[in-house]
Design an enzyme around this catalytic site. Sequence first.
Site, PDB file in Angstrom:
ATOM      1  N   GLU A  50       0.836  -1.196   0.000  1.00  0.00           N
ATOM      2  CA  GLU A  50       0.000   0.000   0.000  1.00  0.00           C
ATOM      3  C   GLU A  50       0.881   1.259   0.000  1.00  0.00           C
ATOM      4  OE1 GLU A  50      -1.998   0.264   3.743  1.00  0.00           O
ATOM      5  OE2 GLU A  50      -2.482   2.378   3.384  1.00  0.00           O
ATOM      6  N   ASP A  54       0.578   3.833  -2.996  1.00  0.00           N
ATOM      7  CA  ASP A  54       0.237   5.239  -2.783  1.00  0.00           C
ATOM      8  C   ASP A  54       1.151   6.127  -3.630  1.00  0.00           C
ATOM      9  OD1 ASP A  54      -1.005   7.458  -1.052  1.00  0.00           O
ATOM     10  OD2 ASP A  54       1.138   7.753  -0.732  1.00  0.00           O
ATOM     11  N   ASP A 122      -7.059   1.215   0.773  1.00  0.00           N
ATOM     12  CA  ASP A 122      -5.780   0.583   1.096  1.00  0.00           C
ATOM     13  C   ASP A 122      -5.538  -0.632   0.192  1.00  0.00           C
ATOM     14  OD1 ASP A 122      -5.534   2.430   3.071  1.00  0.00           O
ATOM     15  OD2 ASP A 122      -5.903   1.046   4.736  1.00  0.00           O
ATOM     16  N   GLU A 125      -4.633   0.404  -3.251  1.00  0.00           N
ATOM     17  CA  GLU A 125      -3.214   0.765  -3.308  1.00  0.00           C
ATOM     18  C   GLU A 125      -2.331  -0.474  -3.188  1.00  0.00           C
ATOM     19  OE1 GLU A 125      -3.349   5.370  -1.686  1.00  0.00           O
ATOM     20  OE2 GLU A 125      -2.894   3.788  -0.256  1.00  0.00           O
TER      21      GLU A 125
END
Lengths: 239, 239
Positions: A50, A54, A122, A125
């Site tokens: 994640e 991101d 989350d 990502e």
Amino acid sequence: MNLDPRRLKQLQTLVQKLGLSKDAPINWQLLDLGLTHPSVSGKDNYQQLEFVGDAVVRLAAAEVLLENYPEAPVGEFASLRSMMVSDRTLAEWADSYGLERYLLISASAMGDKAGRISRLADAFEGILGALYLSTHKMDLVRPWLDSHLKQKAVEIWQDPARQNYKDALQEWSQGKYKRLPEYRVRENLPVNLKEERFIAEVWLDDRFLGKGTGASKKMAEQTAARQAFFEIVHPEKFT
Amino acid sequence: MNLDPRRLKQLQTLVQKLGLSKDAPINWQLLDLGLTHPSVSGKDNYQQLEFVGDAVVRLAAAEVLLENYPEAPVGEFASLRSMMVSDRTLAEWADSYGLERYLLISASAMGDKAGRISRLADAFEGILGALYLSTHKMDLVRPWLDSHLKQKAVEIWQDPARQNYKDALQEWSQGKYKRLPEYRVRENLPVNLKEERFIAEVWLDDRFLGKGTGASKKMAEQTAARQAFFEIVHPEKFT
């Protein structure tokens, strides 16, 4: 360690939904990890992926903004991007692929309805991180992610209230309460990100309406006004 | 529009310093732009590329952290990364290539000594943005950037005060002032980045020592303590 063939098949289905071939050079172990909630394993879960994902979506969004809005004032890019890749947006995209069906998660964690949006964001990502690290390139990400990013950029760009949330908020507070909202701005030191140099809060008398950051005082006020606009004035726009 | 042959030659020299071939598929116009300060042109300058370059270096840093410290607690990645790619670090790398020699800038802007670090960091990100957008891949960036990132990651990882700035700060304030620093933590709403969910300030009586953000209260306190440590206790470590 090999993946359970049923899990592999499930992941292949998801990948095809994304528009990728199931023969694409995907690291399936990583993808499995990207879709494993921390409630299943404190160690082997999506959190690291994640973190990478991101960064991946922020880079892709930066590129899409630059390609599509080369004339936009550069000071707006950061706030446009934070709208483009908010948890809410990522969760929306996750939902469009029925991501929840592929997420390994404990029943009790699944019961946390309030955490659903951040959980979906989350995991989204997590997938981005896994696909990016499969090739260390954007090849498995941008072919399907770009269209979402572009569409969201257009949506935000065409939003009549964009960059004018202060006006929108003022109209609302004057119309409803015959009073003007008040902005309190201060410098956010130390500055980790330029786009967060200033913090603004907007209040209506004793009522906190919203808060936001920006590279300039004005931008921070707009971000605060935007939050108030979506969460207090027009919460339905968020659902 | 073609580049002045002397400028092209200059940029080729820089690229070779980075360890790239001057025959690499570089978009020289973009690289020229990435090294043009806003004082030279309000429109054609490095700001847009810097926005992309910032995302590039964050992605590369995320990957380097994951590859080199897979066992690190995931909650630490964000703070490790913000140390790794601070303006100060980027300016340091920029200096190591004598970047100032390649930067187009007005004489008066150049005279702003206080702005030197952020200027160098911005131009460094401008280069990263230009190289990334030349191929839309990391190929022209990671071969030379990774070694900097790895070295900086090791340096931070081995720093004995890492993640223990609170202790270090307490030792200092007790030793010097016979008093303990005080932390004031509050939630930073709305949360744009998880790593900034909490804001902590650290004070010694009426003296503001530092401020920081973090995904947890504890992490925010550590970040605040770290700032105090470097800027007040050991400012020489910053020079």
